[in-house]
Design a protein around this motif. Structure first.
Motif, short mmCIF file in Angstrom:
data_model
loop_
_atom_site.label_atom_id
_atom_site.label_comp_id
_atom_site.label_asym_id
_atom_site.label_seq_id
_atom_site.Cartn_x
_atom_site.Cartn_y
_atom_site.Cartn_z
N UNK A 1 72.38 60.18 38.25
CA UNK A 1 71.51 59.56 37.11
C UNK A 1 69.83 59.29 37.50
N UNK A 2 69.86 59.68 38.72
CA UNK A 2 68.30 60.29 38.80
C UNK A 2 67.76 61.02 38.66
N UNK A 3 68.88 63.07 38.66
CA UNK A 3 68.81 64.16 37.97
C UNK A 3 68.78 63.66 36.07
N UNK A 4 68.93 63.02 35.95
CA UNK A 4 69.12 62.68 34.42
C UNK A 4 67.93 61.93 33.42
N UNK A 5 67.27 60.69 34.60
CA UNK A 5 66.04 60.24 34.01
C UNK A 5 66.11 59.02 34.41
N UNK A 6 67.39 58.59 34.93
CA UNK A 6 67.38 57.04 34.76
C UNK A 6 66.90 56.11 36.40
N UNK A 7 65.29 55.28 35.76
CA UNK A 7 64.75 54.99 36.94
C UNK A 7 65.67 54.48 38.43
N UNK A 8 64.76 54.37 38.73
CA UNK A 8 65.05 54.28 40.40
C UNK A 8 65.86 53.27 40.61
N UNK A 9 64.91 51.79 39.66
CA UNK A 9 65.28 50.52 39.56
C UNK A 9 66.37 49.75 38.76
N UNK A 10 66.91 50.57 37.47
CA UNK A 10 68.32 50.63 37.16
C UNK A 10 69.65 51.30 37.98
N UNK A 11 69.18 53.11 38.17
CA UNK A 11 70.04 53.04 38.92
C UNK A 11 70.47 52.18 41.02
N UNK A 12 69.48 52.29 40.83
CA UNK A 12 69.76 51.12 41.76
C UNK A 12 70.00 49.93 41.98
N UNK A 13 70.03 48.86 40.81
CA UNK A 13 71.11 47.79 40.17
C UNK A 13 72.16 48.86 40.08
N UNK A 14 72.62 49.72 39.54
CA UNK A 14 73.79 50.26 38.77
C UNK A 14 74.82 50.60 40.55
N UNK A 15 74.27 50.97 41.26
CA UNK A 15 74.67 51.39 42.88
C UNK A 15 75.31 49.85 43.40
N UNK A 16 74.03 48.67 42.98
CA UNK A 16 74.52 47.53 43.65
C UNK A 16 76.18 47.07 42.93
N UNK A 17 76.14 46.47 41.55
CA UNK A 17 76.89 46.88 40.98
C UNK A 17 78.19 47.56 41.58
N UNK A 18 78.30 49.02 42.17
CA UNK A 18 79.10 49.10 42.42
C UNK A 18 80.47 48.99 43.72
N UNK A 19 79.02 48.93 44.66
CA UNK A 19 79.22 47.93 45.82
C UNK A 19 80.16 46.99 45.79
N UNK A 20 79.52 45.86 44.27
CA UNK A 20 79.95 44.79 44.79
C UNK A 20 81.36 44.68 43.67
N UNK A 21 81.23 45.44 42.80
CA UNK A 21 83.09 45.50 41.87
C UNK A 21 84.14 46.49 42.27
N UNK A 22 82.66 47.78 42.64
CA UNK A 22 84.16 48.46 42.91
C UNK A 22 84.41 48.95 44.28
N UNK A 23 83.94 48.15 45.47
CA UNK A 23 83.33 49.15 46.84
C UNK A 23 84.85 48.35 47.50
N UNK A 24 85.68 47.96 46.85
CA UNK A 24 86.69 47.24 47.69
C UNK A 24 87.78 48.40 47.84
N UNK A 25 88.99 47.95 48.55
CA UNK A 25 89.99 49.14 49.09
C UNK A 25 91.05 48.76 47.18
N UNK A 26 90.73 48.37 46.68
CA UNK A 26 91.50 47.92 44.82
C UNK A 26 90.88 49.55 44.80
N UNK A 27 89.51 50.56 44.59
CA UNK A 27 89.35 51.34 43.74
C UNK A 27 89.54 52.73 44.62
N UNK A 28 89.02 52.27 45.83
CA UNK A 28 89.24 53.82 46.58
C UNK A 28 90.19 54.16 46.96
N UNK A 29 91.22 55.27 46.44
CA UNK A 29 91.79 56.08 46.50
C UNK A 29 92.73 55.63 45.13
N UNK A 30 92.10 54.95 44.35
CA UNK A 30 92.93 53.84 42.85
C UNK A 30 93.24 56.29 42.44
#
Length: 169
Positions: free
Chosen positions: A123-152
């Protein structure tokens, strides 16, 4: 440095040919994503390589798993912008494979954090701001970072992908 990190320096994407413009998105034609990366180890050593994602007809993704109001900043999918869409596609593929990619000598095992680095990096290579990309990354960590998604592989489409790490000298 506390963990191995993955920096995406450049991305090349072939066009995505999809069955329709609604979630889930089904690929009708083959596609390729090349993420030129630098893997940065905890001791400071680095390794340059290319993650090559081969996507075959039949692969299904739901795009970025964002919902209103976050989807205003980080859309689930941008029709016609496969450089943007490459980030959630690559991320979904790596999560389904638990970060395991083919390599010349033996399979390479990426951590969830490194896979999330790749999402943010594309996303950063695409042109997304560091702030928005960082927020998106934090959202992934919170909502998709669990075992339910890893390997799903809920769409049963792991077989429609191939990911390889090619080391660059």
């Amino acid at each position: 440095m506390s963990r191995t990190k993955m920096r995406v320096d450049r991305v090349e994407v072939t066009p995505f040919f999809l069955e329709n413009d609604k979630r889930p998105f089904k690929f009708l034609g083959a596609a390729k994503i090349k993420a030129f990366c630098t893997r940065i180890y905890t001791d400071g050593n680095t390794e340059a390589g290319v993650l090559i994602f081969d996507i075959f007809p039949g692969y299904i993704t739901d795009g970025a798993s964002t919902f209103f109001p976050i989807s205003k900043l980080v859309p689930q999918w941008i029709k016609g912008d496969d450089n943007y869409n490459a980030a959630p596609v690559a991320h979904d593929i790596l999560y389904a494979n638990e970060g395991v990619v083919l390599s010349a000598l033996e399979p390479l095992k990426l951590s969830r954090e490194e896979v999330d680095d790749i999402l943010r990096g594309i996303w950063r290579c695409w042109g997304m701001s560091r702030f928005v990309a960082g927020c998106a990354d934090k959202g992934v960590e919170i909502f998709a970072g669990g075992k339910r998604h890893w390997g799903n592989d809920s769409y049963n489409v792991r077989k429609f992908t191939r990911v390889e790490w090619v080391e660059q000298k």
